[in-house]
Design a protein around this motif. Sequence first.
Motif, PDB file in Angstrom:
ATOM      1  N   GLY A 140       0.831  -1.206   0.000  1.00 50.19           N
ATOM      2  CA  GLY A 140       0.000   0.000   0.000  1.00 50.19           C
ATOM      3  C   GLY A 140       0.861   1.251   0.000  1.00 50.19           C
ATOM      4  N   LEU A 192       1.020   4.102  -2.852  1.00 45.00           N
ATOM      5  CA  LEU A 192       0.880   5.529  -2.564  1.00 45.00           C
ATOM      6  C   LEU A 192       2.059   6.306  -3.147  1.00 45.00           C
ATOM      7  CD1 LEU A 192      -0.428   5.448   1.106  1.00 45.00           C
ATOM      8  CD2 LEU A 192      -1.699   6.145  -0.934  1.00 45.00           C
ATOM      9  N   GLY A 221      -3.716   9.052  -4.220  1.00 45.75           N
ATOM     10  CA  GLY A 221      -4.694   7.962  -4.291  1.00 45.75           C
ATOM     11  C   GLY A 221      -4.975   7.472  -5.702  1.00 45.75           C
ATOM     12  N   PHE A 259      -5.413   3.642  -6.347  1.00 40.56           N
ATOM     13  CA  PHE A 259      -6.652   3.092  -5.798  1.00 40.56           C
ATOM     14  C   PHE A 259      -7.863   3.547  -6.613  1.00 40.56           C
ATOM     15  CE2 PHE A 259      -3.708   3.425  -2.150  1.00 40.56           C
ATOM     16  CZ  PHE A 259      -3.511   2.078  -1.968  1.00 40.56           C
ATOM     17  N   ARG A 260      -7.838   4.806  -7.058  1.00 42.45           N
ATOM     18  CA  ARG A 260      -8.935   5.311  -7.893  1.00 42.45           C
ATOM     19  C   ARG A 260      -9.004   4.548  -9.213  1.00 42.45           C
ATOM     20  NH1 ARG A 260      -8.740   8.671 -11.905  1.00 42.45           N
ATOM     21  NH2 ARG A 260      -6.709   9.525 -11.342  1.00 42.45           N
ATOM     22  N   VAL A 274     -12.424   5.099  -5.372  1.00 45.04           N
ATOM     23  CA  VAL A 274     -11.279   5.081  -4.462  1.00 45.04           C
ATOM     24  C   VAL A 274     -11.494   4.036  -3.369  1.00 45.04           C
ATOM     25  CG1 VAL A 274      -9.927   6.426  -2.804  1.00 45.04           C
ATOM     26  CG2 VAL A 274     -10.709   7.485  -4.928  1.00 45.04           C
ATOM     27  N   ALA A 275     -12.677   4.015  -2.786  1.00 49.28           N
ATOM     28  CA  ALA A 275     -12.969   3.057  -1.714  1.00 49.28           C
ATOM     29  C   ALA A 275     -12.888   1.618  -2.219  1.00 49.28           C
ATOM     30  CB  ALA A 275     -14.345   3.329  -1.123  1.00 49.28           C
ATOM     31  N   GLY A 289     -11.196   0.553  -4.823  1.00 47.87           N
ATOM     32  CA  GLY A 289      -9.791   0.284  -5.123  1.00 47.87           C
ATOM     33  C   GLY A 289      -9.003  -0.035  -3.864  1.00 47.87           C
ATOM     34  N   TYR A 290      -9.297   0.678  -2.797  1.00 48.62           N
ATOM     35  CA  TYR A 290      -8.600   0.425  -1.534  1.00 48.62           C
ATOM     36  C   TYR A 290      -8.990  -0.943  -0.981  1.00 48.62           C
ATOM     37  CZ  TYR A 290      -6.742   1.099   3.125  1.00 48.62           C
ATOM     38  OH  TYR A 290      -6.040   0.941   4.288  1.00 48.62           O
ATOM     39  N   HIS A 303      -7.288  -3.612  -2.891  1.00 47.48           N
ATOM     40  CA  HIS A 303      -5.897  -3.743  -2.477  1.00 47.48           C
ATOM     41  C   HIS A 303      -5.776  -4.559  -1.188  1.00 47.48           C
ATOM     42  CE1 HIS A 303      -1.755  -3.033  -1.570  1.00 47.48           C
ATOM     43  NE2 HIS A 303      -2.118  -2.605  -0.376  1.00 47.48           N
ATOM     44  N   LEU A 304      -6.602  -4.260  -0.204  1.00 45.15           N
ATOM     45  CA  LEU A 304      -6.533  -4.985   1.062  1.00 45.15           C
ATOM     46  C   LEU A 304      -6.742  -6.480   0.867  1.00 45.15           C
ATOM     47  CD1 LEU A 304      -8.445  -2.618   3.512  1.00 45.15           C
ATOM     48  CD2 LEU A 304      -5.990  -3.034   3.386  1.00 45.15           C
TER      49      LEU A 304
END
Length: 159
Positions: free
Chosen positions: A29, A33, A43, A46-47, A69-70, A72-73, A76-77
């Motif tokens: 992450g 970034l 971001g 993630f976007r 964005v949310a 994408g995040y 990633h997690l």
Amino acid sequence: MASTASSSRFERLLDAAFATGTLTAIATGGALLGLGWREGEVGRVFRLAGRGLLERLGVTSSAAPLTSVALGYLHHLVIATSWGVALALLVLPLRGIVRPVAALLVAAVYVTLAAEMLPAPLRIGYAVTASVPGAVPIGAALALALLGGGWLYATDEER
């Protein structure tokens, strides 16, 4: 009694693998970034990942920019943690110098797979890591996470 010892050893391995998965999500992450920061938008990765996932579902990403964005995040997690756990299960049982060498080798193999074969939804960093230059920072972060997980597991083995 031997069954209990092997069960306990397996539980320690799973704990260390999940800790390594968490380290992987954190380390990669940070790398993502950094890639976004280099492009002028922290971001961004993630976007773009969220936008790609939304478009796969038939939703125009311009209709839901914050959702991109949310999503994408969250992607990633899930993906980074999953890769971290899976690769840790391969690397952590090894002993001695073989463990760090395997961690570096596995990270290099991941970079090659990400750049050449893996579909975007299965890559850490989604489409941004589709080339070797894009995947190398992720591979370096992955290697550090695997090395850190190996260190945690080694200290747990000594007890």
